[in-house]
Design a protein around this motif. Structure first.
Motif, PDB file in Angstrom:
ATOM      1  N   ILE A  10     -27.200  10.997  63.640  1.00  0.00           N
ATOM      2  CA  ILE A  10     -27.198  10.793  62.323  1.00  0.00           C
ATOM      3  C   ILE A  10     -27.609   9.389  62.095  1.00  0.00           C
ATOM      4  CG2 ILE A  10     -25.876  10.630  60.272  1.00  0.00           C
ATOM      5  CD1 ILE A  10     -24.139  13.084  61.347  1.00  0.00           C
ATOM      6  N   GLY A  11     -26.972   8.440  62.541  1.00  0.00           N
ATOM      7  CA  GLY A  11     -27.414   7.041  62.651  1.00  0.00           C
ATOM      8  C   GLY A  11     -28.763   6.703  62.727  1.00  0.00           C
ATOM      9  N   ALA A  12     -29.312   7.297  63.957  1.00  0.00           N
ATOM     10  CA  ALA A  12     -30.872   7.137  64.108  1.00  0.00           C
ATOM     11  C   ALA A  12     -31.602   7.540  63.096  1.00  0.00           C
ATOM     12  CB  ALA A  12     -31.097   7.784  65.565  1.00  0.00           C
ATOM     13  N   ALA A  13     -31.133   8.630  62.502  1.00  0.00           N
ATOM     14  CA  ALA A  13     -31.952   9.164  61.434  1.00  0.00           C
ATOM     15  C   ALA A  13     -31.888   8.521  60.165  1.00  0.00           C
ATOM     16  CB  ALA A  13     -31.424  10.930  61.203  1.00  0.00           C
ATOM     17  N   ARG A  14     -31.005   7.921  59.817  1.00  0.00           N
ATOM     18  CA  ARG A  14     -30.734   7.116  58.895  1.00  0.00           C
ATOM     19  C   ARG A  14     -31.479   5.927  58.850  1.00  0.00           C
ATOM     20  NH1 ARG A  14     -25.469   7.074  55.230  1.00  0.00           N
ATOM     21  NH2 ARG A  14     -24.682   9.427  55.451  1.00  0.00           N
ATOM     22  N   ASP A  21     -38.906   4.101  54.355  1.00  0.00           N
ATOM     23  CA  ASP A  21     -38.795   3.706  53.106  1.00  0.00           C
ATOM     24  C   ASP A  21     -38.599   5.111  52.085  1.00  0.00           C
ATOM     25  OD1 ASP A  21     -38.320   1.827  51.030  1.00  0.00           O
ATOM     26  OD2 ASP A  21     -40.298   1.706  50.143  1.00  0.00           O
ATOM     27  N   LEU A  22     -37.825   6.137  52.639  1.00  0.00           N
ATOM     28  CA  LEU A  22     -37.490   7.366  51.893  1.00  0.00           C
ATOM     29  C   LEU A  22     -36.639   6.898  50.614  1.00  0.00           C
ATOM     30  CD1 LEU A  22     -37.478  10.209  54.542  1.00  0.00           C
ATOM     31  CD2 LEU A  22     -39.160   9.205  53.367  1.00  0.00           C
ATOM     32  N   ARG A  23     -36.957   7.412  49.399  1.00  0.00           N
ATOM     33  CA  ARG A  23     -35.963   7.225  48.400  1.00  0.00           C
ATOM     34  C   ARG A  23     -35.334   8.567  48.116  1.00  0.00           C
ATOM     35  NH1 ARG A  23     -39.197   6.389  43.634  1.00  0.00           N
ATOM     36  NH2 ARG A  23     -40.837   6.829  44.608  1.00  0.00           N
ATOM     37  N   PHE A  24     -33.880   8.760  48.247  1.00  0.00           N
ATOM     38  CA  PHE A  24     -33.239   9.957  48.005  1.00  0.00           C
ATOM     39  C   PHE A  24     -32.608   9.934  46.730  1.00  0.00           C
ATOM     40  CE2 PHE A  24     -33.472   9.425  52.576  1.00  0.00           C
ATOM     41  CZ  PHE A  24     -33.664  10.698  52.879  1.00  0.00           C
ATOM     42  N   PHE A 164     -45.855  10.141  58.139  1.00  0.00           N
ATOM     43  CA  PHE A 164     -44.897   9.371  58.276  1.00  0.00           C
ATOM     44  C   PHE A 164     -45.023   7.729  58.074  1.00  0.00           C
ATOM     45  CE2 PHE A 164     -43.219  12.324  61.823  1.00  0.00           C
ATOM     46  CZ  PHE A 164     -42.660  13.396  60.950  1.00  0.00           C
ATOM     47  N   GLY A 165     -45.816   7.632  57.101  1.00  0.00           N
ATOM     48  CA  GLY A 165     -46.396   6.464  56.803  1.00  0.00           C
ATOM     49  C   GLY A 165     -45.321   5.786  55.703  1.00  0.00           C
ATOM     50  N   PRO A 170     -40.254   9.911  47.642  1.00  0.00           N
ATOM     51  CA  PRO A 170     -39.213  10.556  47.273  1.00  0.00           C
ATOM     52  C   PRO A 170     -38.610  12.048  47.970  1.00  0.00           C
ATOM     53  CG  PRO A 170     -40.733  10.902  45.572  1.00  0.00           C
ATOM     54  CD  PRO A 170     -41.404  10.174  46.528  1.00  0.00           C
ATOM     55  N   ILE A 171     -37.320  12.078  47.930  1.00  0.00           N
ATOM     56  CA  ILE A 171     -36.721  13.390  48.389  1.00  0.00           C
ATOM     57  C   ILE A 171     -35.626  13.775  47.456  1.00  0.00           C
ATOM     58  CG2 ILE A 171     -35.581  14.564  50.312  1.00  0.00           C
ATOM     59  CD1 ILE A 171     -38.306  13.734  51.233  1.00  0.00           C
ATOM     60  N   THR A 172     -35.732  14.873  46.956  1.00  0.00           N
ATOM     61  CA  THR A 172     -34.824  15.323  45.884  1.00  0.00           C
ATOM     62  C   THR A 172     -33.954  16.472  46.412  1.00  0.00           C
ATOM     63  OG1 THR A 172     -36.082  14.831  43.937  1.00  0.00           O
ATOM     64  CG2 THR A 172     -34.362  16.507  43.678  1.00  0.00           C
ATOM     65  N   ILE A 173     -32.611  16.399  46.654  1.00  0.00           N
ATOM     66  CA  ILE A 173     -31.815  17.354  47.064  1.00  0.00           C
ATOM     67  C   ILE A 173     -30.755  17.777  46.030  1.00  0.00           C
ATOM     68  CG2 ILE A 173     -29.967  17.829  48.745  1.00  0.00           C
ATOM     69  CD1 ILE A 173     -31.350  15.529  50.252  1.00  0.00           C
ATOM     70  N   ARG A 174     -30.699  19.018  45.700  1.00  0.00           N
ATOM     71  CA  ARG A 174     -29.492  19.549  44.883  1.00  0.00           C
ATOM     72  C   ARG A 174     -28.814  20.632  45.358  1.00  0.00           C
ATOM     73  NH1 ARG A 174     -30.939  15.709  42.547  1.00  0.00           N
ATOM     74  NH2 ARG A 174     -32.089  15.426  40.597  1.00  0.00           N
ATOM     75  N   VAL A 175     -27.342  20.385  45.367  1.00  0.00           N
ATOM     76  CA  VAL A 175     -26.470  21.418  45.913  1.00  0.00           C
ATOM     77  C   VAL A 175     -25.537  22.108  44.634  1.00  0.00           C
ATOM     78  CG1 VAL A 175     -24.461  21.342  47.269  1.00  0.00           C
ATOM     79  CG2 VAL A 175     -26.251  19.841  47.764  1.00  0.00           C
TER      80      VAL A 175
END
Length: 239
Positions: A10-14, A21-24, A164-165, A170-175
């Motif tokens: 998980i740390g490596a993924a973050r 430069d992904l925006r969540f 992967f540039g 942006p990544i949008t997540i809805r739960v």
């Protein structure tokens, strides 16, 4: 057994997210229960969806055990990682073994991650759902937690090159709130109810998405019903 590998992964993924430069934009993660079994159910539009589905469970400090095709577990690199993180291999010719494994994990208080469409949606709309997630929730007597991802298809999806540039993607997540099985409800009825809830979440994620295609050549990731050039559901089925 302690999870020695999952937290470092998980740390490596973050760190990777930061490098890209992904925006969540994550909303509703409070709906993932902090304790007890649950089935976390997501739409499937990218090869990387398991990473972002698991991200939604981090505020609750939960580690998600994903059900994934067994070929991933046979790979010399991903196989040992998947087994060490206690994910669940699915051999479609012997699905009862994966089902039993997932059921035991739910009864032990784990969160199981399921993509009920089974394969990536080329149309980026919801495909028909398999009923396995609903049956697991009913038999284990745990809630289904619906969620929707949007934007992940722009990173890496079926039929398109990886991107992967460092492009401020942006990544949008809805739960959504948990869907509790009704004791008198059939698995098919519960699956329909779950799919309807996830359709609403997906539309919410799409409306909230802060980016639009940059012209016709860039509209491949937008569904046809929203004006994009992605295949229609009928065309996707033909593919």
């Amino acid at each position: 057994m302690a999870d020695l590998l999952y937290p470092p992964v998980i740390g490596a993924a973050r760190a990777w997210f930061k490098a890209l430069d992904l925006r969540f934009d994550v909303r509703g993660s409070e709906h993932v229960p902090a304790h007890g079994g649950a089935v976390l159910v997501s739409n499937h539009i990218s090869y990387l969806d398991f990473i972002f589905t698991g991200l939604a469970a981090r505020p609750a400090k939960r580690l998600v055990r994903f059900m994934a095709k067994d070929s991933v577990f046979r790979h010399k690199v991903s196989g040992p990682l998947m087994r060490a993180m206690k994910h669940i291999p699915v051999d479609r010719s012997r699905g009862e073994h994966a089902y039993s494994h997932a059921l035991d994990a739910l009864r032990a208080g784990e969160v199981i991650g399921v993509f009920p469409e089974a394969t990536i949606s080329r149309s980026f709309t919801l495909k028909d759902f398999k009923s396995g997630a609903a049956r697991l929730a009913q038999e284990a007597r745990v809630p289904l937690v619906p969620m929707a991802l949007w934007g992940t298809q722009r990173l890496w999806t079926k039929g398109h090159k990886r991107d992967f540039g460092r492009n401020h993607l942006p990544i949008t997540i809805r739960v959504g709130p948990p869907v509790s099985p009704d004791p008198d409800e059939t698995a098919l009825s519960l699956t329909d109810r779950l799919r309807e809830r996830m359709h609403e979440l997906l539309e919410t994620a799409q409306r909230a998405y802060p980016a639009s295609p940059g012209g016709a050549a860039d509209s491949w990731w937008q569904p046809a019903h929203l004006g994009g050039t992605a295949p229609t559901p009928a065309q996707a089925r033909a593919l």
